[in-house]
Design a protein around this motif. Structure first.
Motif, PDB file in Angstrom:
ATOM      1  N   ILE A 190      33.740  37.904  64.298  1.00  0.00           N
ATOM      2  CA  ILE A 190      33.127  38.356  63.034  1.00  0.00           C
ATOM      3  C   ILE A 190      34.086  38.059  61.882  1.00  0.00           C
ATOM      4  CG2 ILE A 190      32.159  40.332  61.779  1.00  0.00           C
ATOM      5  CD1 ILE A 190      31.947  41.743  64.545  1.00  0.00           C
ATOM      6  N   LYS A 191      33.643  37.212  60.963  1.00  0.00           N
ATOM      7  CA  LYS A 191      34.487  36.922  59.791  1.00  0.00           C
ATOM      8  C   LYS A 191      33.984  37.729  58.595  1.00  0.00           C
ATOM      9  CE  LYS A 191      34.510  33.853  56.544  1.00  0.00           C
ATOM     10  NZ  LYS A 191      34.231  32.619  55.837  1.00  0.00           N
ATOM     11  N   ALA A 192      34.918  38.395  57.924  1.00  0.00           N
ATOM     12  CA  ALA A 192      34.536  39.193  56.759  1.00  0.00           C
ATOM     13  C   ALA A 192      33.983  38.291  55.655  1.00  0.00           C
ATOM     14  CB  ALA A 192      35.747  39.967  56.248  1.00  0.00           C
ATOM     15  N   LYS A 193      32.897  38.727  55.032  1.00  0.00           N
ATOM     16  CA  LYS A 193      32.301  37.944  53.931  1.00  0.00           C
ATOM     17  C   LYS A 193      33.254  37.901  52.734  1.00  0.00           C
ATOM     18  CE  LYS A 193      27.528  39.248  54.924  1.00  0.00           C
ATOM     19  NZ  LYS A 193      27.831  40.492  55.680  1.00  0.00           N
ATOM     20  N   THR A 194      34.050  38.962  52.592  1.00  0.00           N
ATOM     21  CA  THR A 194      34.944  39.049  51.426  1.00  0.00           C
ATOM     22  C   THR A 194      36.345  38.490  51.716  1.00  0.00           C
ATOM     23  OG1 THR A 194      35.452  41.284  52.159  1.00  0.00           O
ATOM     24  CG2 THR A 194      33.836  41.084  50.374  1.00  0.00           C
ATOM     25  N   ALA A 195      36.511  37.822  52.877  1.00  0.00           N
ATOM     26  CA  ALA A 195      37.838  37.280  53.217  1.00  0.00           C
ATOM     27  C   ALA A 195      38.234  36.198  52.217  1.00  0.00           C
ATOM     28  CB  ALA A 195      37.802  36.702  54.624  1.00  0.00           C
ATOM     29  N   GLY A 196      39.489  36.229  51.792  1.00  0.00           N
ATOM     30  CA  GLY A 196      40.000  35.141  50.961  1.00  0.00           C
ATOM     31  C   GLY A 196      39.835  35.348  49.466  1.00  0.00           C
ATOM     32  N   PHE A 197      39.818  34.209  48.754  1.00  0.00           N
ATOM     33  CA  PHE A 197      39.830  34.232  47.281  1.00  0.00           C
ATOM     34  C   PHE A 197      38.749  35.119  46.676  1.00  0.00           C
ATOM     35  CE2 PHE A 197      41.484  29.533  46.838  1.00  0.00           C
ATOM     36  CZ  PHE A 197      42.668  29.924  47.429  1.00  0.00           C
ATOM     37  N   CYS A 198      39.126  35.882  45.663  1.00  0.00           N
ATOM     38  CA  CYS A 198      38.119  36.558  44.856  1.00  0.00           C
ATOM     39  C   CYS A 198      37.644  35.546  43.809  1.00  0.00           C
ATOM     40  CB  CYS A 198      38.723  37.786  44.173  1.00  0.00           C
ATOM     41  SG  CYS A 198      40.069  37.360  43.070  1.00  0.00           S
ATOM     42  N   PHE A 199      36.644  35.927  43.047  1.00  0.00           N
ATOM     43  CA  PHE A 199      36.059  35.035  42.047  1.00  0.00           C
ATOM     44  C   PHE A 199      37.110  34.459  41.075  1.00  0.00           C
ATOM     45  CE2 PHE A 199      34.944  35.723  37.525  1.00  0.00           C
ATOM     46  CZ  PHE A 199      34.204  34.572  37.292  1.00  0.00           C
ATOM     47  N   GLY A 200      37.976  35.352  40.570  1.00  0.00           N
ATOM     48  CA  GLY A 200      38.944  34.929  39.545  1.00  0.00           C
ATOM     49  C   GLY A 200      40.001  33.978  40.090  1.00  0.00           C
ATOM     50  N   VAL A 201      40.445  34.228  41.320  1.00  0.00           N
ATOM     51  CA  VAL A 201      41.476  33.371  41.930  1.00  0.00           C
ATOM     52  C   VAL A 201      40.872  32.009  42.278  1.00  0.00           C
ATOM     53  CG1 VAL A 201      42.922  33.103  43.989  1.00  0.00           C
ATOM     54  CG2 VAL A 201      42.937  35.260  42.752  1.00  0.00           C
ATOM     55  N   LYS A 202      39.648  32.031  42.805  1.00  0.00           N
ATOM     56  CA  LYS A 202      38.986  30.766  43.171  1.00  0.00           C
ATOM     57  C   LYS A 202      38.818  29.898  41.915  1.00  0.00           C
ATOM     58  CE  LYS A 202      34.965  28.772  45.461  1.00  0.00           C
ATOM     59  NZ  LYS A 202      34.813  27.718  44.477  1.00  0.00           N
ATOM     60  N   ARG A 203      38.399  30.544  40.855  1.00  0.00           N
ATOM     61  CA  ARG A 203      38.174  29.841  39.587  1.00  0.00           C
ATOM     62  C   ARG A 203      39.487  29.201  39.096  1.00  0.00           C
ATOM     63  NH1 ARG A 203      38.561  31.919  34.492  1.00  0.00           N
ATOM     64  NH2 ARG A 203      37.205  31.060  32.882  1.00  0.00           N
ATOM     65  N   ALA A 204      40.603  29.960  39.214  1.00  0.00           N
ATOM     66  CA  ALA A 204      41.896  29.457  38.740  1.00  0.00           C
ATOM     67  C   ALA A 204      42.371  28.281  39.606  1.00  0.00           C
ATOM     68  CB  ALA A 204      42.919  30.590  38.750  1.00  0.00           C
ATOM     69  N   VAL A 205      42.251  28.423  40.917  1.00  0.00           N
ATOM     70  CA  VAL A 205      42.708  27.339  41.811  1.00  0.00           C
ATOM     71  C   VAL A 205      41.845  26.093  41.595  1.00  0.00           C
ATOM     72  CG1 VAL A 205      43.012  26.641  44.232  1.00  0.00           C
ATOM     73  CG2 VAL A 205      43.667  28.945  43.512  1.00  0.00           C
ATOM     74  N   ASP A 206      40.526  26.278  41.508  1.00  0.00           N
ATOM     75  CA  ASP A 206      39.630  25.131  41.252  1.00  0.00           C
ATOM     76  C   ASP A 206      39.996  24.441  39.936  1.00  0.00           C
ATOM     77  OD1 ASP A 206      38.287  25.725  43.548  1.00  0.00           O
ATOM     78  OD2 ASP A 206      36.499  26.563  42.592  1.00  0.00           O
ATOM     79  N   THR A 207      40.359  25.242  38.940  1.00  0.00           N
ATOM     80  CA  THR A 207      40.724  24.682  37.628  1.00  0.00           C
ATOM     81  C   THR A 207      41.928  23.742  37.766  1.00  0.00           C
ATOM     82  OG1 THR A 207      39.935  26.666  36.513  1.00  0.00           O
ATOM     83  CG2 THR A 207      41.461  25.288  35.270  1.00  0.00           C
ATOM     84  N   VAL A 208      42.923  24.140  38.560  1.00  0.00           N
ATOM     85  CA  VAL A 208      44.115  23.283  38.695  1.00  0.00           C
ATOM     86  C   VAL A 208      43.731  21.955  39.368  1.00  0.00           C
ATOM     87  CG1 VAL A 208      46.488  23.116  39.513  1.00  0.00           C
ATOM     88  CG2 VAL A 208      45.577  25.346  38.905  1.00  0.00           C
ATOM     89  N   THR A 250      39.802  38.715  58.765  1.00  0.00           N
ATOM     90  CA  THR A 250      39.750  38.863  57.312  1.00  0.00           C
ATOM     91  C   THR A 250      40.977  38.180  56.722  1.00  0.00           C
ATOM     92  OG1 THR A 250      39.391  40.366  55.452  1.00  0.00           O
ATOM     93  CG2 THR A 250      40.935  41.125  57.144  1.00  0.00           C
ATOM     94  N   ALA A 251      41.025  38.073  55.401  1.00  0.00           N
ATOM     95  CA  ALA A 251      42.148  37.386  54.760  1.00  0.00           C
ATOM     96  C   ALA A 251      42.378  37.927  53.359  1.00  0.00           C
ATOM     97  CB  ALA A 251      41.858  35.892  54.700  1.00  0.00           C
ATOM     98  N   GLY A 252      43.631  37.850  52.922  1.00  0.00           N
ATOM     99  CA  GLY A 252      44.017  38.329  51.595  1.00  0.00           C
ATOM    100  C   GLY A 252      43.447  37.462  50.476  1.00  0.00           C
ATOM    101  N   ALA A 253      43.594  37.948  49.264  1.00  0.00           N
ATOM    102  CA  ALA A 253      42.988  37.294  48.093  1.00  0.00           C
ATOM    103  C   ALA A 253      43.582  35.920  47.798  1.00  0.00           C
ATOM    104  CB  ALA A 253      43.147  38.185  46.869  1.00  0.00           C
ATOM    105  N   SER A 254      44.756  35.619  48.390  1.00  0.00           N
ATOM    106  CA  SER A 254      45.374  34.324  48.090  1.00  0.00           C
ATOM    107  C   SER A 254      45.330  33.376  49.291  1.00  0.00           C
ATOM    108  CB  SER A 254      46.811  34.546  47.617  1.00  0.00           C
ATOM    109  OG  SER A 254      47.455  35.486  48.448  1.00  0.00           O
ATOM    110  N   THR A 255      44.441  33.650  50.232  1.00  0.00           N
ATOM    111  CA  THR A 255      44.343  32.778  51.410  1.00  0.00           C
ATOM    112  C   THR A 255      43.205  31.771  51.232  1.00  0.00           C
ATOM    113  OG1 THR A 255      45.017  34.676  52.723  1.00  0.00           O
ATOM    114  CG2 THR A 255      44.195  32.760  53.939  1.00  0.00           C
ATOM    115  N   PRO A 256      43.542  30.458  51.254  1.00  0.00           N
ATOM    116  CA  PRO A 256      42.494  29.456  51.054  1.00  0.00           C
ATOM    117  C   PRO A 256      41.502  29.405  52.216  1.00  0.00           C
ATOM    118  CG  PRO A 256      44.695  28.490  50.910  1.00  0.00           C
ATOM    119  CD  PRO A 256      44.868  29.866  51.413  1.00  0.00           C
TER     120      PRO A 256
END
Ligand code: F3S
Length: 283
Positions: free
Chosen positions: A4-22, A262-268
């Motif tokens: 079972i993988k958590a739906k909320t695992a990994g990047f939140c909206f703001g972090v994903k947006r920042a990484v995508d921007t780079v 599950t995974a932290g907010a900075s895990t790709p």
């Protein structure tokens, strides 16, 4: 046998947006590219970006030496002073401040200009809080616990505006607001806590309670991953904290029927998927 993988695992909206921007900037813009601070607390991602020519500016002093190129502001945001400095130098700014954090900057700037005393509930050493503080005038304090409230001179300004660091604990925020309310008679409280962290923690706890083994993926320096690990460990004795698939000893997992991930907010996402796919093969 179930994974079972958590739906909320990994990047939140703001972090994903920042990484995508780079990555977008790497593909579209010429000239040197910098991020003001590491874009996320994840060595793998920072190294990958470095290999693509993105350098990290680690301090304001280092910024002094930059004369050209593009500087990307990460999701935490920065003090107004830093934006002004970059503009003054004619450096192109790409602002990837999370919109939820930017909203706090705007509130603080406006309320401060109207003469209010700004109280920020949060950790004074966190870059997000330093950034928020940097959009207020001189009447500003950061409060982390009840003791800090005693140090604020409430007689100076009668109008107080309270905001919060986006990742602050809601119950602690409420408790501190109650104490502040007793001190002042004109207070506006804006709950600026973002739910992404809480939702990730709640989901992790509920999965950990229902599985035989739990895997938490994230950088060893990431405080939100450490917290996630603690929560899962309390709910499931058989919990593992790994940075990448290499750290996972599949034999160690033993004979289990259900595994949660599950995974932290900075895990790709690619790191999460790699773990998920390998656990699936074994089970
Ligand atoms: Fe933004 Fe909330 Fe993430 S404030 S950076 S979406 S934790």
């Amino acid at each position: 046998m179930k994974v079972i993988k958590a739906k909320t695992a990994g990047f939140c909206f703001g972090v994903k947006r920042a990484v995508d921007t780079v990555y977008e900037q790497v593909n579209t813009c010429g000239g040197p590219i910098y991020t003001y601070g590491p874009i996320i607390h994840n060595e793998e991602v920072v190294k990958d970006l470095e290999s693509r020519g993105v350098s990290v500016i680690r301090s304001e002093e280092e910024l002094e030496g930059i004369t050209e190129g593009t500087v990307i502001i990460r999701s935490h945001g920065v003090e107004k002073r830093i934006c002004d400095k970059l503009r003054g130098k004619g450096i192109r700014i790409v602002d990837a401040t999370c919109p939820f954090v930017k909203k706090i900057h705007n509130i603080v700037e406006k309320e401060s200009a109207e003469g209010k005393y700004i109280l920020i509930i949060g950790n004074p050493d966190h870059p997000e809080v330093a950034g928020i503080r940097g959009w207020a005038g001189s009447d500003v304090s950061v409060i982390q616990n009840a003791g800090d409230i005693e140090k604020v001179d409430f007689s100076k300004n009668k109008k107080i505006c309270v905001v919060s660091q986006t990742t602050f604990n809601y119950n602690k925020f409420q408790d501190l607001v109650e104490i502040i309310k007793k001190k002042s008679y004109d207070i506006s409280v804006l709950n600026t806590i973002c739910n992404a962290t809480k939702e990730r923690q709640t989901e992790a706890r509920s999965i950990a309670e229902s599985v035989d083994a739990m895997i938490v993926i994230g950088d060893k320096h990431s405080s939100n991953t450490q917290k996630l690990y603690e929560i899962c460990r309390n709910a499931c004795n058989n919990t593992y904290y790994i940075q990448t698939l290499d750290d996972l000893d599949l034999n160690q997992l033993g004979s289990v029927e259900t595994v949660g991930i599950t995974a932290g907010a900075s895990t790709p996402n690619n790191i999460i998927e790699e773990v998920q796919n390998n656990v699936r093969i074994i089970f």
